[in-house]
Design an enzyme around this catalytic site. Sequence first.
Site, short mmCIF file in Angstrom:
data_model
loop_
_atom_site.label_atom_id
_atom_site.label_comp_id
_atom_site.label_asym_id
_atom_site.label_seq_id
_atom_site.Cartn_x
_atom_site.Cartn_y
_atom_site.Cartn_z
N LYS A 227 0.84 -1.20 0.00
CA LYS A 227 0.00 0.00 0.00
C LYS A 227 0.88 1.26 0.00
CE LYS A 227 -3.38 2.88 0.88
NZ LYS A 227 -4.76 3.05 0.69
N LEU A 228 1.87 1.28 0.89
CA LEU A 228 2.76 2.45 0.96
C LEU A 228 3.50 2.61 -0.36
CD1 LEU A 228 4.47 2.31 4.49
CD2 LEU A 228 2.31 3.35 3.84
N PHE A 233 4.87 5.25 -5.47
CA PHE A 233 5.12 5.21 -6.92
C PHE A 233 4.22 6.21 -7.66
CE2 PHE A 233 7.75 1.63 -8.69
CZ PHE A 233 8.42 1.36 -7.51
N LEU A 234 2.96 6.26 -7.25
CA LEU A 234 2.03 7.17 -7.93
C LEU A 234 2.44 8.63 -7.70
CD1 LEU A 234 -1.34 5.36 -7.09
CD2 LEU A 234 -0.31 5.61 -9.35
N CYS A 283 -3.43 10.59 1.49
CA CYS A 283 -2.52 9.43 1.50
C CYS A 283 -1.09 9.71 1.05
CB CYS A 283 -3.09 8.33 0.61
SG CYS A 283 -4.46 7.48 1.36
N LYS A 346 -8.75 17.50 -5.53
CA LYS A 346 -8.96 17.04 -6.91
C LYS A 346 -10.46 17.20 -7.18
CE LYS A 346 -9.22 12.48 -7.54
NZ LYS A 346 -9.00 11.02 -7.46
C1 UDX Z 1 -4.60 7.95 -3.83
C2 UDX Z 1 -4.36 6.64 -4.60
O1 UDX Z 1 -4.62 6.86 -6.00
C3 UDX Z 1 -5.27 5.55 -4.06
O2 UDX Z 1 -4.98 4.31 -4.70
C4 UDX Z 1 -5.04 5.41 -2.55
O3 UDX Z 1 -5.91 4.45 -2.00
C5 UDX Z 1 -5.23 6.75 -1.84
O4 UDX Z 1 -4.41 7.75 -2.45
P1 UDX Z 1 -6.45 9.86 -3.89
O5 UDX Z 1 -5.52 10.61 -3.01
O6 UDX Z 1 -7.88 9.75 -3.50
O7 UDX Z 1 -5.94 8.35 -4.09
O8 UDX Z 1 -6.45 10.53 -5.35
P2 UDX Z 1 -5.49 10.45 -6.63
O9 UDX Z 1 -6.34 10.38 -7.83
O10 UDX Z 1 -4.44 9.45 -6.51
O11 UDX Z 1 -4.83 11.92 -6.65
C6 UDX Z 1 -3.89 12.35 -5.68
C7 UDX Z 1 -3.36 13.71 -6.05
O12 UDX Z 1 -2.56 13.65 -7.22
C8 UDX Z 1 -4.44 14.75 -6.37
O13 UDX Z 1 -4.08 15.98 -5.80
C9 UDX Z 1 -4.45 14.82 -7.87
O14 UDX Z 1 -4.90 16.05 -8.37
C10 UDX Z 1 -2.97 14.62 -8.17
N1 UDX Z 1 -2.73 14.11 -9.53
C11 UDX Z 1 -3.17 12.87 -9.90
C12 UDX Z 1 -2.00 14.89 -10.44
O15 UDX Z 1 -1.58 16.01 -10.12
N2 UDX Z 1 -1.76 14.38 -11.68
C13 UDX Z 1 -2.17 13.15 -12.08
O16 UDX Z 1 -1.89 12.77 -13.23
C14 UDX Z 1 -2.92 12.37 -11.17
#
Ligand code: UDX
Length: 480
Positions: A227-228, A233-234, A283, A346
Amino acid sequence: MQNKEIKNICCIGAGYVGGPTMAVLAKHCPNIQVTVTDHNLERINDWNSIDLSKLPIYEPGLDEIVNKYRGKNLHFSSEVEKNISIADMIFISVNTPTKTKGVGAGKASDIKWVEACARQVANNAKNHTIIVEKSTLPVRTAEVIKNILESATSMKSQKNPSISFDVLSNPEFLSEGSAIQDLMHPDRVLIGGEEESAIDSLTEIYSNWVPKSKILRTNIWSSELAKLTANAFLAQRISSINSIAALCEATGADIREVSRAIGSDSRIGSKFLDAGPGFGGSCFKKDILNLVYLCEYFGLPEVAEFWEGVVKLNYWHQDRISQLVVKKLFGTVTGKKISILGFAFKANTNDTRESASIKICKDLLEEGAILSIHDPKVDSDQIAKDLKMKEKKSFKRDKLIKENTQEGNWYFSDEIYESINNADAVLVLTEWVDYTNINWDKVSKIMRKPSWIFDTRSIIEPGKVIKTGLNFWRLGDGLN
Ligand code: UDX
Ligand code: ADP
Protein backbone atom coordinates in the site's frame (compact mmCIF):
# COMPACT_ATOMS: atom_id res chain seq x y z
CA MET A 1 -10.17 -24.27 10.76
CA GLN A 2 -13.48 -24.09 8.89
CA ASN A 3 -14.38 -20.81 7.18
CA LYS A 4 -16.40 -18.63 9.46
CA GLU A 5 -19.81 -17.66 8.13
CA ILE A 6 -20.01 -13.89 8.14
CA LYS A 7 -23.44 -12.51 8.98
CA ASN A 8 -22.59 -9.24 10.71
CA ILE A 9 -19.88 -6.80 9.75
CA CYS A 10 -18.93 -3.78 11.83
CA CYS A 11 -16.74 -1.06 10.37
CA ILE A 12 -15.06 1.34 12.80
CA GLY A 13 -14.64 4.74 11.15
CA ALA A 14 -17.27 6.34 8.90
CA GLY A 15 -14.92 8.43 6.81
CA TYR A 16 -13.79 8.61 3.20
CA VAL A 17 -12.69 4.96 3.27
CA GLY A 18 -15.17 3.32 5.67
CA GLY A 19 -18.34 4.93 4.27
CA PRO A 20 -17.98 4.17 0.55
CA THR A 21 -16.29 0.78 1.09
CA MET A 22 -19.09 -0.51 3.32
CA ALA A 23 -21.78 0.95 1.04
CA VAL A 24 -20.41 -1.07 -1.90
CA LEU A 25 -19.97 -4.17 0.29
CA ALA A 26 -23.59 -3.93 1.48
CA LYS A 27 -24.78 -3.53 -2.10
CA HIS A 28 -23.10 -6.77 -3.16
CA CYS A 29 -23.74 -8.85 -0.06
CA PRO A 30 -27.48 -8.73 0.68
CA ASN A 31 -27.15 -11.49 3.28
CA ILE A 32 -24.70 -9.59 5.44
CA GLN A 33 -25.77 -6.85 7.86
CA VAL A 34 -23.19 -4.08 7.60
CA THR A 35 -22.95 -1.39 10.29
CA VAL A 36 -20.61 1.56 9.91
CA THR A 37 -19.79 3.03 13.31
CA ASP A 38 -18.03 6.19 14.39
CA HIS A 39 -17.61 7.92 17.74
CA ASN A 40 -18.39 11.20 15.99
CA LEU A 41 -22.17 11.41 16.46
CA GLU A 42 -22.55 14.39 14.15
CA ARG A 43 -20.93 12.41 11.33
CA ILE A 44 -23.25 9.46 11.95
CA ASN A 45 -26.28 11.77 11.95
CA ASP A 46 -25.15 13.14 8.61
CA TRP A 47 -24.84 9.62 7.22
CA ASN A 48 -28.39 8.98 8.42
CA SER A 49 -29.73 12.24 7.02
CA ILE A 50 -32.86 11.95 4.89
CA ASP A 51 -31.56 14.78 2.73
CA LEU A 52 -28.87 12.93 0.74
CA SER A 53 -27.03 16.16 -0.06
CA LYS A 54 -26.10 16.22 3.64
CA LEU A 55 -24.05 12.99 3.54
CA PRO A 56 -20.67 13.87 5.05
CA ILE A 57 -18.82 12.73 1.95
CA TYR A 58 -19.36 13.67 -1.63
CA GLU A 59 -18.60 10.84 -4.05
CA PRO A 60 -20.38 10.38 -7.38
CA GLY A 61 -22.84 7.46 -7.07
CA LEU A 62 -22.55 7.12 -3.29
CA ASP A 63 -25.88 8.79 -2.47
CA GLU A 64 -27.74 6.36 -4.72
CA ILE A 65 -26.30 3.29 -2.96
CA VAL A 66 -26.86 4.76 0.50
CA ASN A 67 -30.44 5.59 -0.42
CA LYS A 68 -31.12 2.05 -1.64
CA TYR A 69 -29.46 -0.02 1.11
CA ARG A 70 -29.57 2.17 4.21
CA GLY A 71 -31.95 0.67 6.75
CA LYS A 72 -31.93 -2.69 4.89
CA ASN A 73 -28.46 -4.16 5.29
CA LEU A 74 -26.46 -0.92 5.58
CA HIS A 75 -26.59 0.95 8.89
CA PHE A 76 -24.77 3.90 10.43
CA SER A 77 -24.42 3.97 14.20
CA SER A 78 -22.46 5.69 16.95
CA GLU A 79 -22.81 2.59 19.16
CA VAL A 80 -19.33 1.31 18.41
CA GLU A 81 -19.04 -1.16 21.29
CA LYS A 82 -22.44 -2.75 20.84
CA ASN A 83 -21.76 -3.35 17.17
CA ILE A 84 -18.32 -4.79 17.88
CA SER A 85 -19.92 -7.31 20.24
CA ILE A 86 -22.21 -8.75 17.57
CA ALA A 87 -19.77 -8.65 14.65
CA ASP A 88 -18.19 -11.66 13.00
CA MET A 89 -15.81 -9.41 11.10
CA ILE A 90 -14.57 -5.92 11.99
CA PHE A 91 -13.03 -3.48 9.54
CA ILE A 92 -10.79 -0.80 11.02
CA SER A 93 -11.04 2.33 8.86
CA VAL A 94 -9.96 5.08 11.21
CA ASN A 95 -7.64 7.97 10.47
CA THR A 96 -3.89 7.67 10.95
CA PRO A 97 -2.47 11.20 10.71
CA THR A 98 1.24 11.96 10.73
CA LYS A 99 2.65 12.26 14.27
CA THR A 100 3.15 15.85 15.35
CA LYS A 101 5.33 15.11 18.36
CA GLY A 102 7.51 12.44 19.92
CA VAL A 103 9.50 9.77 18.12
CA GLY A 104 9.03 9.99 14.34
CA ALA A 105 7.27 13.40 14.55
CA GLY A 106 6.54 14.81 11.09
CA LYS A 107 7.05 11.45 9.40
CA ALA A 108 5.67 8.38 11.17
CA SER A 109 1.92 7.77 11.29
CA ASP A 110 0.16 8.13 14.57
CA ILE A 111 -1.66 4.87 15.13
CA LYS A 112 -3.27 5.87 18.42
CA TRP A 113 -6.76 5.60 16.91
CA VAL A 114 -6.00 2.13 15.59
CA GLU A 115 -4.69 1.14 18.98
CA ALA A 116 -7.83 2.51 20.60
CA CYS A 117 -9.91 0.41 18.21
CA ALA A 118 -7.93 -2.73 19.02
CA ARG A 119 -8.60 -2.16 22.72
CA GLN A 120 -12.30 -1.56 22.07
CA VAL A 121 -12.45 -4.78 20.07
CA ALA A 122 -10.57 -6.72 22.75
CA ASN A 123 -12.96 -5.53 25.43
CA ASN A 124 -16.18 -6.08 23.55
CA ALA A 125 -15.85 -9.00 21.16
CA LYS A 126 -17.80 -12.06 22.24
CA ASN A 127 -16.72 -14.74 19.73
CA HIS A 128 -14.08 -15.58 17.20
CA THR A 129 -13.67 -12.32 15.27
CA ILE A 130 -11.76 -11.46 12.12
CA ILE A 131 -10.16 -8.01 12.23
CA VAL A 132 -9.47 -6.42 8.87
CA GLU A 133 -7.19 -3.40 8.80
CA LYS A 134 -8.23 -0.99 6.07
CA SER A 135 -6.62 2.20 7.32
CA THR A 136 -3.30 3.08 5.70
CA LEU A 137 -0.82 2.01 8.29
CA PRO A 138 2.88 1.75 8.88
CA VAL A 139 4.26 -1.69 8.18
CA ARG A 140 3.89 -4.13 11.07
CA THR A 141 0.79 -2.45 12.53
CA ALA A 142 -1.08 -5.73 12.27
CA GLU A 143 1.43 -7.03 14.78
CA VAL A 144 0.52 -4.21 17.18
CA ILE A 145 -3.16 -4.97 16.80
CA LYS A 146 -2.52 -8.66 17.37
CA ASN A 147 -0.44 -8.02 20.49
CA ILE A 148 -3.10 -5.79 22.00
CA LEU A 149 -5.82 -8.30 21.23
CA GLU A 150 -3.82 -11.19 22.62
CA SER A 151 -2.77 -9.57 25.86
CA ALA A 152 -6.13 -7.97 26.55
CA THR A 153 -8.03 -11.15 25.94
CA SER A 154 -5.80 -13.75 27.53
CA MET A 155 -7.69 -13.39 30.80
CA LYS A 156 -11.11 -13.24 29.20
CA SER A 157 -10.58 -16.20 26.92
CA GLN A 158 -9.71 -18.44 29.85
CA LYS A 159 -13.30 -17.94 30.91
CA ASN A 160 -14.71 -17.94 27.38
CA PRO A 161 -12.55 -20.03 25.01
CA SER A 162 -14.64 -19.05 22.01
CA ILE A 163 -13.04 -15.58 22.01
CA SER A 164 -10.17 -15.46 19.53
CA PHE A 165 -8.98 -13.20 16.73
CA ASP A 166 -7.42 -13.29 13.29
CA VAL A 167 -5.93 -10.11 11.88
CA LEU A 168 -5.86 -9.44 8.14
CA SER A 169 -4.43 -6.57 6.16
CA ASN A 170 -6.69 -5.50 3.30
CA PRO A 171 -5.49 -2.09 2.16
CA GLU A 172 -7.83 0.20 0.28
CA PHE A 173 -6.73 1.46 -3.12
CA LEU A 174 -9.79 3.59 -3.92
CA SER A 175 -9.16 7.00 -5.29
CA GLU A 176 -11.46 9.78 -4.11
CA GLY A 177 -13.80 11.16 -6.74
CA SER A 178 -14.04 7.73 -8.39
CA ALA A 179 -14.30 5.67 -5.18
CA ILE A 180 -17.50 3.85 -6.10
CA GLN A 181 -16.22 2.80 -9.51
CA ASP A 182 -12.86 1.80 -7.98
CA LEU A 183 -14.59 -0.28 -5.33
CA MET A 184 -16.96 -1.96 -7.78
CA HIS A 185 -14.23 -2.72 -10.34
CA PRO A 186 -10.93 -2.84 -8.47
CA ASP A 187 -7.67 -3.57 -10.32
CA ARG A 188 -6.93 -5.96 -7.47
CA VAL A 189 -7.93 -6.75 -3.90
CA LEU A 190 -5.02 -7.47 -1.62
CA ILE A 191 -5.44 -9.71 1.42
CA GLY A 192 -2.48 -10.23 3.70
CA GLY A 193 -2.66 -12.65 6.57
CA GLU A 194 -1.49 -15.82 8.20
CA GLU A 195 -4.64 -17.79 8.89
CA GLU A 196 -5.94 -19.38 5.66
CA SER A 197 -9.52 -19.72 6.90
CA ALA A 198 -9.74 -16.01 7.73
CA ILE A 199 -8.35 -15.11 4.31
CA ASP A 200 -10.90 -17.47 2.75
CA SER A 201 -13.76 -15.76 4.61
CA LEU A 202 -12.77 -12.34 3.31
CA THR A 203 -12.12 -13.73 -0.18
CA GLU A 204 -15.61 -15.16 -0.19
CA ILE A 205 -17.09 -11.75 0.56
CA TYR A 206 -15.17 -10.03 -2.25
CA SER A 207 -15.97 -12.86 -4.65
CA ASN A 208 -19.56 -11.61 -4.67
CA TRP A 209 -18.45 -8.94 -7.12
CA VAL A 210 -14.71 -9.22 -7.80
CA PRO A 211 -13.29 -11.96 -10.09
CA LYS A 212 -11.20 -14.41 -8.04
CA SER A 213 -8.18 -13.81 -10.30
CA LYS A 214 -8.04 -10.25 -8.96
CA ILE A 215 -7.91 -11.24 -5.32
CA LEU A 216 -4.25 -11.49 -4.34
CA ARG A 217 -3.04 -13.25 -1.20
CA THR A 218 0.22 -12.17 0.38
CA ASN A 219 1.87 -12.30 3.74
CA ILE A 220 0.70 -9.56 6.06
CA TRP A 221 3.82 -7.39 5.84
CA SER A 222 3.90 -7.48 2.04
CA SER A 223 0.30 -6.33 1.99
CA GLU A 224 1.00 -3.39 4.30
CA LEU A 225 4.15 -2.39 2.44
CA ALA A 226 2.44 -2.74 -0.94
CA LYS A 227 0.00 0.00 0.00
CA LEU A 228 2.76 2.45 0.96
CA THR A 229 4.75 1.54 -2.12
CA ALA A 230 1.82 1.92 -4.53
CA ASN A 231 1.13 5.42 -3.24
CA ALA A 232 4.83 6.32 -3.27
CA PHE A 233 5.12 5.21 -6.92
CA LEU A 234 2.03 7.17 -7.93
CA ALA A 235 3.14 10.32 -6.11
CA GLN A 236 6.60 9.94 -7.60
CA ARG A 237 5.10 10.11 -11.11
CA ILE A 238 3.40 13.38 -10.24
CA SER A 239 6.53 14.97 -8.80
CA SER A 240 8.44 13.74 -11.85
CA ILE A 241 6.02 15.26 -14.32
CA ASN A 242 5.72 18.50 -12.33
CA SER A 243 9.51 18.84 -12.29
CA ILE A 244 9.58 18.46 -16.07
CA ALA A 245 6.76 21.04 -16.36
CA ALA A 246 9.11 23.61 -14.83
CA LEU A 247 11.75 22.65 -17.36
CA CYS A 248 9.23 22.94 -20.21
CA GLU A 249 8.42 26.50 -19.17
CA ALA A 250 12.11 27.33 -19.25
CA THR A 251 12.89 25.68 -22.56
CA GLY A 252 9.87 26.23 -24.78
CA ALA A 253 8.58 22.65 -24.61
CA ASP A 254 4.99 21.78 -23.70
CA ILE A 255 4.35 19.37 -20.81
CA ARG A 256 1.16 18.02 -22.40
CA GLU A 257 3.12 17.01 -25.49
CA VAL A 258 5.92 15.54 -23.38
CA SER A 259 3.38 13.58 -21.28
CA ARG A 260 1.68 12.22 -24.37
CA ALA A 261 4.99 11.23 -25.92
CA ILE A 262 6.35 9.41 -22.88
CA GLY A 263 2.97 7.94 -21.89
CA SER A 264 2.66 6.14 -25.22
CA ASP A 265 5.63 4.01 -24.24
CA SER A 266 3.79 0.99 -22.89
CA ARG A 267 6.46 0.50 -20.23
CA ILE A 268 5.64 3.94 -18.81
CA GLY A 269 1.90 4.06 -19.53
CA SER A 270 -0.29 7.12 -19.95
CA LYS A 271 -1.96 7.42 -16.52
CA PHE A 272 -0.87 9.75 -13.74
CA LEU A 273 1.14 12.00 -16.02
CA ASP A 274 -0.97 15.15 -15.72
CA ALA A 275 1.08 18.06 -14.45
CA GLY A 276 -0.89 20.01 -11.85
CA PRO A 277 -0.51 22.20 -8.77
CA GLY A 278 1.11 19.37 -6.80
CA PHE A 279 -0.41 16.27 -5.28
CA GLY A 280 -2.75 16.46 -2.32
CA GLY A 281 -5.09 14.04 -0.59
CA SER A 282 -4.85 12.20 2.68
CA CYS A 283 -2.52 9.43 1.50
CA PHE A 284 0.41 10.41 -0.71
CA LYS A 285 2.40 12.67 1.57
CA LYS A 286 1.59 10.66 4.66
CA ASP A 287 2.49 7.33 3.10
CA ILE A 288 5.76 8.54 1.62
CA LEU A 289 6.78 10.06 4.94
CA ASN A 290 5.95 6.75 6.56
CA LEU A 291 8.19 5.02 4.07
CA VAL A 292 10.93 7.55 4.77
CA TYR A 293 10.60 6.91 8.48
CA LEU A 294 10.75 3.15 7.98
CA CYS A 295 13.87 3.43 5.83
CA GLU A 296 15.58 5.66 8.40
CA TYR A 297 14.56 3.30 11.16
CA PHE A 298 16.00 0.30 9.33
CA GLY A 299 19.26 2.09 8.55
CA LEU A 300 18.64 2.91 4.90
CA PRO A 301 19.29 6.69 4.76
CA GLU A 302 19.90 6.78 0.98
CA VAL A 303 16.54 5.12 0.33
CA ALA A 304 14.87 7.49 2.78
CA GLU A 305 16.37 10.49 1.02
CA PHE A 306 15.30 9.21 -2.38
CA TRP A 307 11.62 9.06 -1.38
CA GLU A 308 11.70 12.24 0.69
CA GLY A 309 12.70 14.02 -2.52
CA VAL A 310 9.23 13.31 -3.93
CA VAL A 311 7.59 15.27 -1.10
CA LYS A 312 10.17 18.06 -1.18
CA LEU A 313 9.62 18.54 -4.90
CA ASN A 314 5.88 18.83 -4.24
CA TYR A 315 6.41 21.66 -1.69
CA TRP A 316 8.79 23.43 -4.05
CA HIS A 317 6.33 23.14 -6.91
CA GLN A 318 3.48 24.69 -4.92
CA ASP A 319 5.73 27.56 -3.82
CA ARG A 320 6.76 28.06 -7.41
CA ILE A 321 3.13 28.55 -8.47
CA SER A 322 2.30 31.18 -5.86
CA GLN A 323 5.55 33.05 -6.56
CA LEU A 324 4.85 33.00 -10.26
CA VAL A 325 1.38 34.53 -9.75
CA VAL A 326 2.92 37.33 -7.68
CA LYS A 327 5.62 37.93 -10.28
CA LYS A 328 3.14 38.16 -13.17
CA LEU A 329 1.05 40.67 -11.19
CA PHE A 330 3.97 43.13 -11.20
CA GLY A 331 5.62 41.69 -8.09
CA THR A 332 2.80 42.48 -5.68
CA VAL A 333 -0.67 41.18 -4.97
CA THR A 334 -1.42 43.38 -1.97
CA GLY A 335 -4.98 44.65 -2.30
CA LYS A 336 -5.46 42.73 -5.54
CA LYS A 337 -8.40 40.42 -5.96
CA ILE A 338 -7.65 36.89 -7.09
CA SER A 339 -10.41 34.48 -7.92
CA ILE A 340 -9.46 30.98 -6.77
CA LEU A 341 -11.32 28.33 -8.73
CA GLY A 342 -11.23 25.07 -6.81
CA PHE A 343 -10.27 24.23 -3.24
CA ALA A 344 -10.70 20.42 -3.15
CA PHE A 345 -7.49 18.44 -3.71
CA LYS A 346 -8.96 17.04 -6.91
CA ALA A 347 -12.29 17.16 -8.74
CA ASN A 348 -15.40 15.22 -7.67
CA THR A 349 -14.67 15.24 -3.97
CA ASN A 350 -15.33 17.63 -1.09
CA ASP A 351 -12.07 16.54 0.56
CA THR A 352 -9.46 19.25 1.07
CA ARG A 353 -6.83 17.30 3.00
CA GLU A 354 -3.35 18.36 1.82
CA SER A 355 -4.94 20.22 -1.10
CA ALA A 356 -2.45 22.32 -3.08
CA SER A 357 -5.02 25.14 -2.78
CA ILE A 358 -4.33 25.43 0.96
CA LYS A 359 -0.62 26.15 0.57
CA ILE A 360 -1.05 28.37 -2.49
CA CYS A 361 -3.89 30.41 -0.92
CA LYS A 362 -1.94 30.81 2.32
CA ASP A 363 1.06 32.13 0.37
CA LEU A 364 -1.10 34.62 -1.52
CA LEU A 365 -2.85 35.77 1.67
CA GLU A 366 0.55 36.25 3.24
CA GLU A 367 1.37 38.53 0.29
CA GLY A 368 -1.75 40.58 1.07
CA ALA A 369 -4.07 39.31 -1.66
CA ILE A 370 -7.86 39.33 -1.46
CA LEU A 371 -9.10 35.90 -2.46
CA SER A 372 -12.60 35.05 -3.60
CA ILE A 373 -12.65 31.28 -3.31
CA HIS A 374 -15.09 29.13 -5.25
CA ASP A 375 -15.59 25.39 -5.08
CA PRO A 376 -18.70 23.43 -6.08
CA LYS A 377 -18.50 21.04 -3.10
CA VAL A 378 -16.26 22.48 -0.37
CA ASP A 379 -17.96 24.83 2.08
CA SER A 380 -16.67 28.02 3.66
CA ASP A 381 -16.31 26.51 7.17
CA GLN A 382 -13.88 23.91 5.85
CA ILE A 383 -11.88 26.56 3.98
CA ALA A 384 -11.66 28.71 7.12
CA LYS A 385 -10.36 25.69 9.05
CA ASP A 386 -7.78 24.87 6.39
CA LEU A 387 -6.56 28.46 6.02
CA LYS A 388 -6.72 29.01 9.79
CA MET A 389 -8.32 32.33 9.02
CA LYS A 390 -11.87 33.66 9.30
CA GLU A 391 -13.79 34.62 6.19
CA LYS A 392 -14.19 38.37 5.59
CA LYS A 393 -17.69 38.25 4.22
CA SER A 394 -18.29 41.74 2.87
CA PHE A 395 -15.42 42.40 0.54
CA LYS A 396 -15.15 45.86 -0.97
CA ARG A 397 -11.84 46.56 -2.66
CA ASP A 398 -12.26 50.36 -2.46
CA LYS A 399 -13.01 50.16 1.24
CA LEU A 400 -9.94 48.02 1.90
CA ILE A 401 -7.75 50.36 -0.14
CA LYS A 402 -9.13 53.37 1.76
CA GLU A 403 -8.40 51.63 5.02
CA ASN A 404 -4.93 50.88 3.63
CA THR A 405 -5.34 47.24 4.65
CA GLN A 406 -2.15 45.39 3.88
CA GLU A 407 -3.39 42.11 5.22
CA GLY A 408 -4.75 39.37 3.03
CA ASN A 409 -8.44 38.48 3.25
CA TRP A 410 -10.66 35.88 1.73
CA TYR A 411 -14.34 35.25 1.19
CA PHE A 412 -16.35 32.35 -0.16
CA SER A 413 -18.10 32.85 -3.45
CA ASP A 414 -20.82 30.44 -4.54
CA GLU A 415 -20.97 31.66 -8.13
CA ILE A 416 -18.09 31.53 -10.63
CA TYR A 417 -18.71 34.92 -12.32
CA GLU A 418 -19.27 36.63 -8.99
CA SER A 419 -15.92 35.25 -7.86
CA ILE A 420 -14.24 36.58 -11.00
CA ASN A 421 -16.01 39.95 -11.03
CA ASN A 422 -13.58 42.85 -10.64
CA ALA A 423 -10.66 40.44 -10.07
CA ASP A 424 -7.13 41.03 -11.28
CA ALA A 425 -6.45 37.34 -11.75
CA VAL A 426 -8.16 33.96 -11.93
CA LEU A 427 -6.26 30.94 -10.65
CA VAL A 428 -7.64 27.51 -11.54
CA LEU A 429 -6.48 24.97 -8.95
CA THR A 430 -8.96 22.08 -9.19
CA GLU A 431 -10.06 20.43 -12.43
CA TRP A 432 -13.83 20.68 -11.81
CA VAL A 433 -15.77 20.31 -15.06
CA ASP A 434 -17.63 23.55 -14.17
CA TYR A 435 -14.43 25.47 -14.96
CA THR A 436 -14.09 24.04 -18.46
CA ASN A 437 -17.19 25.87 -19.72
CA ILE A 438 -16.41 29.40 -18.58
CA ASN A 439 -17.44 32.15 -21.01
CA TRP A 440 -14.15 34.01 -21.41
CA ASP A 441 -15.73 36.81 -23.47
CA LYS A 442 -17.93 37.58 -20.49
CA VAL A 443 -14.96 37.25 -18.11
CA SER A 444 -12.84 39.70 -20.10
CA LYS A 445 -15.55 42.34 -19.57
CA ILE A 446 -15.89 41.93 -15.82
CA MET A 447 -12.24 41.73 -14.72
CA ARG A 448 -10.00 44.63 -13.77
CA LYS A 449 -7.27 45.27 -16.38
CA PRO A 450 -4.61 44.06 -16.91
CA SER A 451 -6.16 40.69 -16.16
CA TRP A 452 -4.45 37.34 -15.83
CA ILE A 453 -5.79 33.79 -16.10
CA PHE A 454 -3.59 31.06 -14.57
CA ASP A 455 -4.46 27.47 -15.37
CA THR A 456 -2.58 24.89 -13.29
CA ARG A 457 -4.76 21.99 -14.47
CA SER A 458 -4.67 22.37 -18.27
CA ILE A 459 -8.45 22.42 -18.48
CA ILE A 460 -8.86 25.69 -20.35
CA GLU A 461 -8.46 26.02 -24.11
CA PRO A 462 -5.83 28.74 -24.47
CA GLY A 463 -7.20 30.11 -27.77
CA LYS A 464 -10.58 30.91 -26.20
CA VAL A 465 -8.94 33.05 -23.52
CA ILE A 466 -6.21 34.69 -25.56
CA LYS A 467 -8.62 35.92 -28.26
CA THR A 468 -10.47 38.00 -25.68
CA GLY A 469 -7.30 39.95 -24.79
CA LEU A 470 -6.86 38.36 -21.36
CA ASN A 471 -3.32 37.38 -20.39
CA PHE A 472 -2.98 33.61 -20.11
CA TRP A 473 -0.49 31.35 -18.33
CA ARG A 474 -0.68 27.62 -17.99
CA LEU A 475 1.52 25.15 -16.24
CA GLY A 476 4.33 23.61 -18.23
CA ASP A 477 3.77 25.68 -21.34
CA GLY A 478 7.03 26.99 -22.77
CA LEU A 479 5.15 29.57 -24.82
CA ASN A 480 3.91 31.39 -21.68
C1 UDX B 1 -4.60 7.95 -3.83
C2 UDX B 1 -4.36 6.64 -4.60
O1 UDX B 1 -4.62 6.86 -6.00
C3 UDX B 1 -5.27 5.55 -4.06
O2 UDX B 1 -4.98 4.31 -4.70
C4 UDX B 1 -5.04 5.41 -2.55
O3 UDX B 1 -5.91 4.45 -2.00
C5 UDX B 1 -5.23 6.75 -1.84
O4 UDX B 1 -4.41 7.75 -2.45
P1 UDX B 1 -6.45 9.86 -3.89
O5 UDX B 1 -5.52 10.61 -3.01
O6 UDX B 1 -7.88 9.75 -3.50
O7 UDX B 1 -5.94 8.35 -4.09
O8 UDX B 1 -6.45 10.53 -5.35
P2 UDX B 1 -5.49 10.45 -6.63
O9 UDX B 1 -6.34 10.38 -7.83
O10 UDX B 1 -4.44 9.45 -6.51
O11 UDX B 1 -4.83 11.92 -6.65
C6 UDX B 1 -3.89 12.35 -5.68
C7 UDX B 1 -3.36 13.71 -6.05
O12 UDX B 1 -2.56 13.65 -7.22
C8 UDX B 1 -4.44 14.75 -6.37
O13 UDX B 1 -4.08 15.98 -5.80
C9 UDX B 1 -4.45 14.82 -7.87
O14 UDX B 1 -4.90 16.05 -8.37
C10 UDX B 1 -2.97 14.62 -8.17
N1 UDX B 1 -2.73 14.11 -9.53
C11 UDX B 1 -3.17 12.87 -9.90
C12 UDX B 1 -2.00 14.89 -10.44
O15 UDX B 1 -1.58 16.01 -10.12
N2 UDX B 1 -1.76 14.38 -11.68
C13 UDX B 1 -2.17 13.15 -12.08
O16 UDX B 1 -1.89 12.77 -13.23
C14 UDX B 1 -2.92 12.37 -11.17
P1 ADP C 1 -10.21 8.09 6.02
O1 ADP C 1 -9.94 8.97 4.84
O2 ADP C 1 -9.04 7.18 6.35
O3 ADP C 1 -11.49 7.34 5.90
P2 ADP C 1 -11.47 9.97 7.85
O4 ADP C 1 -10.83 10.97 8.75
O5 ADP C 1 -12.34 10.43 6.73
O6 ADP C 1 -10.28 9.04 7.31
O7 ADP C 1 -12.34 8.95 8.73
C1 ADP C 1 -11.91 8.30 9.87
C2 ADP C 1 -13.08 8.25 10.86
O8 ADP C 1 -12.72 7.39 11.96
C3 ADP C 1 -13.45 9.58 11.49
O9 ADP C 1 -14.81 9.87 11.21
C4 ADP C 1 -13.22 9.37 13.01
O10 ADP C 1 -14.20 10.02 13.82
C5 ADP C 1 -13.35 7.86 13.14
N1 ADP C 1 -12.67 7.28 14.31
C6 ADP C 1 -11.37 7.43 14.70
N2 ADP C 1 -11.11 6.71 15.80
C7 ADP C 1 -12.25 6.05 16.15
C8 ADP C 1 -12.62 5.13 17.20
N3 ADP C 1 -11.73 4.72 18.10
N4 ADP C 1 -13.90 4.69 17.24
C9 ADP C 1 -14.78 5.09 16.30
N5 ADP C 1 -14.50 5.93 15.28
C10 ADP C 1 -13.26 6.42 15.20
